[in-house]
Design a protein around this motif. Structure first.
Motif, PDB file in Angstrom:
ATOM      1  N   TYR A 171     -42.902   6.895  19.442  1.00 29.46           N
ATOM      2  CA  TYR A 171     -42.658   7.120  20.856  1.00 29.46           C
ATOM      3  C   TYR A 171     -43.974   7.243  21.612  1.00 29.46           C
ATOM      4  CZ  TYR A 171     -37.810   8.441  19.678  1.00 29.46           C
ATOM      5  OH  TYR A 171     -36.505   8.452  19.238  1.00 29.46           O
ATOM      6  N   ASP A 172     -43.978   6.693  22.814  1.00 27.79           N
ATOM      7  CA  ASP A 172     -45.015   7.009  23.794  1.00 27.79           C
ATOM      8  C   ASP A 172     -44.305   7.531  25.033  1.00 27.79           C
ATOM      9  OD1 ASP A 172     -43.873   4.593  24.518  1.00 27.79           O
ATOM     10  OD2 ASP A 172     -45.735   3.725  25.251  1.00 27.79           O
ATOM     11  N   GLY A 173     -45.065   8.098  25.977  1.00 27.55           N
ATOM     12  CA  GLY A 173     -44.409   8.771  27.081  1.00 27.55           C
ATOM     13  C   GLY A 173     -44.939   8.403  28.445  1.00 27.55           C
ATOM     14  N   ALA A 174     -44.161   8.765  29.461  1.00 28.40           N
ATOM     15  CA  ALA A 174     -44.550   8.587  30.859  1.00 28.40           C
ATOM     16  C   ALA A 174     -44.042   9.781  31.656  1.00 28.40           C
ATOM     17  CB  ALA A 174     -43.974   7.294  31.433  1.00 28.40           C
ATOM     18  N   MET A 175     -44.841  10.204  32.634  1.00 34.46           N
ATOM     19  CA  MET A 175     -44.420  11.221  33.596  1.00 34.46           C
ATOM     20  C   MET A 175     -43.879  10.488  34.815  1.00 34.46           C
ATOM     21  SD  MET A 175     -47.464  14.074  33.543  1.00 34.46           S
ATOM     22  CE  MET A 175     -48.734  12.905  34.038  1.00 34.46           C
ATOM     23  N   SER A 176     -42.590  10.447  34.972  1.00 37.37           N
ATOM     24  CA  SER A 176     -41.982   9.726  36.088  1.00 37.37           C
ATOM     25  C   SER A 176     -41.717  10.716  37.216  1.00 37.37           C
ATOM     26  CB  SER A 176     -40.698   9.027  35.638  1.00 37.37           C
ATOM     27  OG  SER A 176     -40.999   8.029  34.681  1.00 37.37           O
ATOM     28  N   LEU A 177     -42.739  10.916  38.035  1.00 35.47           N
ATOM     29  CA  LEU A 177     -42.677  11.909  39.101  1.00 35.47           C
ATOM     30  C   LEU A 177     -42.715  11.267  40.481  1.00 35.47           C
ATOM     31  CD1 LEU A 177     -45.251  14.496  37.642  1.00 35.47           C
ATOM     32  CD2 LEU A 177     -42.806  14.327  37.182  1.00 35.47           C
ATOM     33  N   THR A 178     -43.732  10.440  40.729  1.00 30.92           N
ATOM     34  CA  THR A 178     -44.026   9.941  42.069  1.00 30.92           C
ATOM     35  C   THR A 178     -42.994   8.927  42.561  1.00 30.92           C
ATOM     36  OG1 THR A 178     -46.359  10.206  41.515  1.00 30.92           O
ATOM     37  CG2 THR A 178     -45.848   8.922  43.474  1.00 30.92           C
ATOM     38  N   GLU A 179     -42.727   8.976  43.879  1.00 32.07           N
ATOM     39  CA  GLU A 179     -41.822   8.016  44.525  1.00 32.07           C
ATOM     40  C   GLU A 179     -42.510   7.434  45.761  1.00 32.07           C
ATOM     41  OE1 GLU A 179     -38.089   9.915  45.319  1.00 32.07           O
ATOM     42  OE2 GLU A 179     -37.816  10.552  43.225  1.00 32.07           O
ATOM     43  N   MET A 206     -35.628   5.286  42.569  1.00 26.23           N
ATOM     44  CA  MET A 206     -36.889   4.583  42.367  1.00 26.23           C
ATOM     45  C   MET A 206     -38.011   5.568  42.034  1.00 26.23           C
ATOM     46  SD  MET A 206     -36.335   1.318  42.959  1.00 26.23           S
ATOM     47  CE  MET A 206     -38.017   0.765  43.192  1.00 26.23           C
ATOM     48  N   LYS A 207     -38.942   5.122  41.217  1.00 23.90           N
ATOM     49  CA  LYS A 207     -40.208   5.807  40.993  1.00 23.90           C
ATOM     50  C   LYS A 207     -41.332   4.781  41.135  1.00 23.90           C
ATOM     51  CE  LYS A 207     -38.810  10.018  39.876  1.00 23.90           C
ATOM     52  NZ  LYS A 207     -39.173  11.216  40.669  1.00 23.90           N
ATOM     53  N   ARG A 208     -42.494   5.271  41.619  1.00 18.84           N
ATOM     54  CA  ARG A 208     -43.603   4.359  41.872  1.00 18.84           C
ATOM     55  C   ARG A 208     -44.916   4.983  41.373  1.00 18.84           C
ATOM     56  NH1 ARG A 208     -45.998   2.181  47.675  1.00 18.84           N
ATOM     57  NH2 ARG A 208     -46.997   0.305  46.856  1.00 18.84           N
ATOM     58  N   PHE A 209     -45.865   4.115  41.052  1.00 21.87           N
ATOM     59  CA  PHE A 209     -47.181   4.546  40.560  1.00 21.87           C
ATOM     60  C   PHE A 209     -47.046   5.360  39.271  1.00 21.87           C
ATOM     61  CE2 PHE A 209     -48.858   4.549  45.195  1.00 21.87           C
ATOM     62  CZ  PHE A 209     -49.028   3.167  45.145  1.00 21.87           C
ATOM     63  N   ILE A 210     -46.208   4.876  38.360  1.00 23.04           N
ATOM     64  CA  ILE A 210     -45.964   5.607  37.117  1.00 23.04           C
ATOM     65  C   ILE A 210     -46.883   5.059  36.022  1.00 23.04           C
ATOM     66  CG2 ILE A 210     -44.266   6.309  35.409  1.00 23.04           C
ATOM     67  CD1 ILE A 210     -43.865   7.376  38.320  1.00 23.04           C
ATOM     68  N   THR A 211     -47.818   5.887  35.602  1.00 27.50           N
ATOM     69  CA  THR A 211     -48.722   5.505  34.524  1.00 27.50           C
ATOM     70  C   THR A 211     -47.934   5.279  33.242  1.00 27.50           C
ATOM     71  OG1 THR A 211     -50.552   6.763  35.474  1.00 27.50           O
ATOM     72  CG2 THR A 211     -50.686   6.263  33.133  1.00 27.50           C
ATOM     73  N   GLU A 244     -30.864   0.019  31.512  1.00 32.24           N
ATOM     74  CA  GLU A 244     -30.649   0.592  32.842  1.00 32.24           C
ATOM     75  C   GLU A 244     -31.952   0.997  33.530  1.00 32.24           C
ATOM     76  OE1 GLU A 244     -27.283   1.686  30.029  1.00 32.24           O
ATOM     77  OE2 GLU A 244     -29.460   1.951  30.047  1.00 32.24           O
ATOM     78  N   LEU A 245     -33.029   1.092  32.770  1.00 30.67           N
ATOM     79  CA  LEU A 245     -34.330   1.466  33.313  1.00 30.67           C
ATOM     80  C   LEU A 245     -35.184   0.207  33.428  1.00 30.67           C
ATOM     81  CD1 LEU A 245     -36.451   3.419  34.277  1.00 30.67           C
ATOM     82  CD2 LEU A 245     -36.864   4.107  31.912  1.00 30.67           C
ATOM     83  N   VAL A 246     -35.380  -0.242  34.657  1.00 30.07           N
ATOM     84  CA  VAL A 246     -36.017  -1.538  34.908  1.00 30.07           C
ATOM     85  C   VAL A 246     -37.445  -1.334  35.409  1.00 30.07           C
ATOM     86  CG1 VAL A 246     -35.904  -3.682  36.248  1.00 30.07           C
ATOM     87  CG2 VAL A 246     -33.784  -2.565  35.454  1.00 30.07           C
ATOM     88  N   VAL A 247     -38.396  -1.992  34.761  1.00 31.80           N
ATOM     89  CA  VAL A 247     -39.770  -2.047  35.274  1.00 31.80           C
ATOM     90  C   VAL A 247     -39.826  -3.207  36.260  1.00 31.80           C
ATOM     91  CG1 VAL A 247     -42.205  -2.267  34.713  1.00 31.80           C
ATOM     92  CG2 VAL A 247     -40.649  -1.153  33.086  1.00 31.80           C
ATOM     93  N   ARG A 248     -39.873  -2.887  37.534  1.00 33.89           N
ATOM     94  CA  ARG A 248     -39.796  -3.933  38.559  1.00 33.89           C
ATOM     95  C   ARG A 248     -41.114  -4.691  38.698  1.00 33.89           C
ATOM     96  NH1 ARG A 248     -37.183  -1.952  44.058  1.00 33.89           N
ATOM     97  NH2 ARG A 248     -37.486  -4.188  44.411  1.00 33.89           N
ATOM     98  N   THR A 261     -49.590   0.512  35.468  1.00 31.75           N
ATOM     99  CA  THR A 261     -49.019   1.438  36.452  1.00 31.75           C
ATOM    100  C   THR A 261     -47.802   0.744  37.062  1.00 31.75           C
ATOM    101  OG1 THR A 261     -51.193   2.364  36.916  1.00 31.75           O
ATOM    102  CG2 THR A 261     -49.477   2.745  38.554  1.00 31.75           C
ATOM    103  N   CYS A 262     -46.630   1.358  36.917  1.00 31.57           N
ATOM    104  CA  CYS A 262     -45.380   0.625  37.117  1.00 31.57           C
ATOM    105  C   CYS A 262     -44.539   1.178  38.265  1.00 31.57           C
ATOM    106  CB  CYS A 262     -44.539   0.687  35.845  1.00 31.57           C
ATOM    107  SG  CYS A 262     -45.380   0.078  34.362  1.00 31.57           S
ATOM    108  N   GLU A 263     -43.745   0.280  38.819  1.00 25.92           N
ATOM    109  CA  GLU A 263     -42.657   0.659  39.720  1.00 25.92           C
ATOM    110  C   GLU A 263     -41.366   0.562  38.928  1.00 25.92           C
ATOM    111  OE1 GLU A 263     -42.405  -0.479  44.073  1.00 25.92           O
ATOM    112  OE2 GLU A 263     -40.837  -1.763  43.225  1.00 25.92           O
TER     113      GLU A 263
END
Length: 572
Positions: A171-179, A206-211, A244-248, A261-263
């Protein structure tokens, strides 16, 4: 001969051996009783330090021999996306493989989940070296704070299901905070968390600028309480990547190219609540952000270290006017400044991580003690306050240094530094984000100023000032102690004006004054142990006093025109 980023930097080892991790290690190791259950657990402090030393040397070799040589190609290729699937640069996969094989992907996690149970301080030393080699890799390796957050706040079933996978590298991780509409103001988060009739939670929005938004595991801040608009309506959730979780898209960034850095689009993603409802921002994200501040401080320091070494190497080899340019006063002044500031930043960083460690071990001790003593509860509260001030001060200092050191590195290289043939321009691009993400420098001052005004660090500084300094160090202590007294007067003066705008305007200057005093005392402390460091303390204090005096003069002016006339000025 291959470089080793640990053995070629004795300052890191100096901090490891001298910062004072005795209490931290003893409590993490349950008074060294873990050695009876886990063969790799230390039997005493000396055994622990020896283990840390050996692992840091191994990571230093990986960084110097493998990660650093791949950095240019990783930067050039970057991450890419095709049909919502993100692909790292080949060198990034190789880097992660090497670190996984070294068994350091669960550095701070308890041994029962497959981790090393190392302190934050030792992990931060690893991240500093990784960042010196390739700052973008730190944004992947440094996300171990996500697993740490789960370890602190998830239930035991969640820990058993998630934490071993982080340790093995599965597993690797992401902090999905910013919108899009919630950057620094996380109270504005709108991503919706809802439950079906069975109680299953889902995430939509939506989340944006997710490292590292392409990660397998996401910690997500979401609005669980319908009709709320503030932080009290937010909860923390964990979910796995799935259809269901799409990297746009991934952002086309100035630097840190190896880290995508993903949306993200959450289309009713199944998830689990972590901890209690309504505490996502006020408790769990605040803890996560404290860890992130330390990680970015280490990233910035690694960049500054790399810039300083590159500048010195070039200045030694480049000849102009019949001599190496390192002999030119304008050049060696910059190099000296860079070296002194890097040593100062490292002293501040590892003093900070020590108190983060102390906060963590006392939180854990009191959580599992049915009847914690009043003394232990008071220590926990103290270390929480100290870490809350130290982490933003440290991030501000280290990240501003990274930007200045990267600038000076290019300046010393001259025109060649502007070309992609040399790594100087990559460091310059990579450094720029460090004083923006995980809270801009200006927001770090907002986070720290309360502790500065309340004099949270006074006992710490009193202890340093009371050390038996002799001769030169005693003479250097005198102006630092005077500066500390002047800082207190400046704080009282700003408070006496009873003007919130003026207070906010002066907060950054006051925080920088506090940082100067504390860091000067740290350098004087270290110079008692190693006499060679006297000159470092002297240079830092001499240079810093001039800046301190300038900040003090502006603060004590008491009639700074920007407060009243900023609209008139900006309208010109």
């Amino acid at each position: 001969m291959a470089e080793n980023f640990y053995t070629d930097n004795q300052d890191i080892r100096f901090q490891l051996m001298n910062v004072g991790l005795d209490e931290v290690v003893r409590l993490r190791e349950n008074d060294y009783t873990q050695a009876a259950t886990f063969p790799d657990a230390p039997e005493d402090l000396a055994d622990a330090l020896d283990s840390y030393d050996k692992v840091l040397e191994m990571i230093g070799e990986i960084c110097g021999d493998k990660i650093a040589p791949r950095a240019a190609d990783v930067d050039a290729m970057g991450a890419s996306i095709d049909n919502n699937v993100v692909t790292y640069a080949p060198g990034t996969y190789e880097n992660l493989r090497d670190l996984t094989q070294a068994q350091v992907m669960g550095t701070m996690l308890p041994r029962q989940y497959g981790g090393l149970n190392y302190p934050v301080s030792v992990y931060t030393m690893m991240t500093e070296m990784v960042s010196r080699a390739d700052a973008s890799l730190q944004n992947l390796f440094g996300l171990q704070d996500i697993a740490e957050t789960l370890c602190k706040f998830a239930d035991e079933d969640q820990k058993q299901r998630y934490l071993p996978g982080f340790c093995t590298g599965e597993y690797d991780g992401a902090m999905s905070l910013t919108e899009p509409e919630a950057g620094s103001d996380l109270q504005a988060v709108q991503l919706k968390a809802w439950q079906d009739e069975t109680g299953q939670w889902y995430l939509n929005g939506m989340k944006r600028f997710i490292t590292n938004g392409c990660a397998k595991i996401h910690l997500v801040l979401a609005r669980s309480e319908a009709g709320t608009r503030d932080g009290r309506g937010l909860s923390m959730f964990v979910c796995k990547a799935g259809p269901e979780l799409v990297v746009r898209r991934i952002e086309d960034k100035m630097g840190i190219h190896g880290s995508p850095t993903c949306e993200l689009q959450f289309n009713d993603v199944p998830c689990e609540l972590v901890g209690q409802r309504r505490r996502g921002l006020t408790r769990y994200v605040m803890s996560l952000m404290n860890g992130a501040r330390v990680a970015i401080s280490a990233q910035a320091l690694g960049i500054a270290e790399a810039a300083t070494r590159q500048a010195r190497k070039y200045a030694t080899e480049r000849t102009q006017f019949g001599k190496p340019i390192i002999k030119l006063p304008a050049v060696y002044e910059m190099l000296t400044w860079m070296k002194v500031q890097v040593i100062a930043a490292r002293a501040l960083l590892y003093e900070t991580t020590k108190y983060v460690d102390l906060r963590d071990v006392y939180e854990e001790l009191n959580k599992h003690d049915e009847n914690p003593t009043a003394g232990n509860r008071n220590l926990e509260k103290l270390y929480v306050r100290m870490a809350a001030e130290l982490t933003p001060l440290c991030k501000a200092f280290c990240t501003e240094l990274a930007n200045t050191a990267a600038y000076m590195n290019i300046q010393i290289h001259g025109g060649t530094g502007f070309m992609r043939d040399f790594p100087a321009e990559r460091l310059y691009r990579d450094a720029r984000i460090t004083n923006i993400y995980e809270g801009t420098t200006q927001l770090q001052y907002v986070a720290a100023i309360g502790g500065v005004v309340q004099r949270v660090l006074d006992d710490l500084m009193d202890g340093f000032a009371a050390l038996p300094f002799e001769r030169k160090l005693r003479r250097l202590l005198a102006p630092v102690e005077m500066a500390r007294e002047r800082l207190l007067k400046a704080i009282k003066f700003v408070e006496s004006k009873n003007d919130s705008d003026y207070f906010d305007l002066m907060a950054g200057r006051i925080c920088q004054m506090e940082t100067f005093v504390l860091t000067s005392l740290l350098l004087l402390r270290d110079a008692r142990i190693d006499k060679q460091r006297e000159v470092v303390a002297e240079c830092f204090i001499t240079d810093g006093l001039a800046k301190f005096n300038a900040h003090e003069a502006i603060v004590m002016e008491g009639n700074f025109t920007v407060v009243d006339s900023h609209e008139d000025i900006l309208s010109i």
